[in-house]
Motif scaffolding. Sequence first.
Motif, PDB file in Angstrom:
ATOM      1  N   TYR A 108      33.664  12.092  -7.555  1.00 52.43           N
ATOM      2  CA  TYR A 108      33.756  13.540  -7.417  1.00 52.43           C
ATOM      3  C   TYR A 108      32.997  14.221  -8.562  1.00 52.43           C
ATOM      4  CZ  TYR A 108      35.893  18.138  -7.213  1.00 52.43           C
ATOM      5  OH  TYR A 108      36.101  19.481  -7.142  1.00 52.43           O
ATOM      6  N   ASN A 155      32.950   9.783  -3.171  1.00 52.27           N
ATOM      7  CA  ASN A 155      32.499  11.105  -2.822  1.00 52.27           C
ATOM      8  C   ASN A 155      31.105  11.315  -3.411  1.00 52.27           C
ATOM      9  OD1 ASN A 155      32.428  13.840  -2.168  1.00 52.27           O
ATOM     10  ND2 ASN A 155      33.480  14.428  -4.007  1.00 52.27           N
ATOM     11  N   PRO A 156      30.106  11.665  -2.684  1.00 53.61           N
ATOM     12  CA  PRO A 156      30.107  11.900  -1.234  1.00 53.61           C
ATOM     13  C   PRO A 156      29.542  10.724  -0.432  1.00 53.61           C
ATOM     14  CG  PRO A 156      28.129  12.841  -2.183  1.00 53.61           C
ATOM     15  CD  PRO A 156      28.840  12.104  -3.302  1.00 53.61           C
TER      16      PRO A 156
END
Length: 408
Positions: A108, A155-156
Amino acid sequence: MAFKPADRIQDLQYFGEFGGVNPSISDSSTYTFLSAKTMFDTFEGNAEGCYLYSRHSTPSNLYLGQALAAMEGTETANVAASGMGAITPAIMQLCKGGDHIVASRTIYGGTYAFLKNFAPQFNIETSFVDITKLDEVEASITPKTKIIYCESVSNPLLEIADIEEISKIAKKHGLKLLVDNTFSPLSISPAKLGADVVLHSLTKFINGSSDTMGGVACGTQEFIDELRNVNDGANMLLGPAMDSLRAASILKNLRTLHIRMKQHSHNALNLAQKFEADGLKTVYPGLKSHPGHELFKKMMNPEYGFGGMMTIDVGSLDKANELMELMQERNLGYLAVSLGFYKTLFSAPGTSTSSEIPEEEQKEMGLSDGLIRFSIGLDNDIERTYEMMKACMIKVGVLNATTVSEVL
Ligand SMILES: *Cc1c(COP(=O)(O)O)cnc(C)c1O
């Protein structure tokens, strides 16, 4: 025996103050004591079941924490006001000045920025590694390393971490393994695979209605007590406390998480298979073409599927933007960051949620400009959704009307 996280949530029984079917919300920031001695003991952490002040804990927050600990199969949990409010204190509790962290490079954006830019101010350094290369993970460990940090499904880019093998490396070197499980609640149970601390942004699938923020750290009683310690606990002293009203609303939504995850997974798998067949560069852990497919299958609690997150690379940022604007116009979802909502959400991570990651590093990790990240919603008729999405893709020229599997 198989681990059944949703059954464990179901088996929790709460009663409200007046026999309500939902637990009462504690609408107080401070709590009284009948004896002064008990107040002192509570401060010292020696008075089980007593409440002191809401930054420390509240009955509502403890109910939610207990349910999330049941879901992850840990002794207990501590809820926080946001995902970052759970992640950063957990890291700060375990790492002091001079310590070192080995972290996945595909995490993230906020966590990445924290480790890259913020933690070094406290003399905590991080080596970012390709988490799918276990030899690289082990080779990055130094005598100063305290933790390994990764996301079950990243992510992602939706890379899958081999939690069992990484936890073996962590144990061999005396490190703690922290796993952010935000993308795969219920599907993957990191603590059952050897993670020491399981983190979530509750803002996403767990709450599921994009109306509130929240976070949780699930772990041992000892670790959670440390986080809440009035003298040196990171959650107590940095102060990211969840509000009781929010804890109560998230707990109610948690009760339907299993139904929602099954539908998110069903819809995402369906769309991923169709768009891949149409020739689009589609990444979804449920596809056989996904490099982590077998690993996910090995780790997963199968009834919840491969989750609701999928990416499609449409070639360029311009095309991505054009497509997303059209899909929003036709009410297929929202051009918005975040995930786990009942409507589909889409964004181009390179210029949004992962923009903290420098461009050249984005390239190196395979994050291209034209990548669209989808959080697939709870649509009732996914066949209809597919037809509508396909029409948008043909309109903007991402798909060619004559080459798709079925002409409109
Ligand atoms: C959103 C997110 C976070 C941060 O959570 P917030 O609730 O926004 O603070 C952390 N990790 C992952 C994987 C996320 O998607």
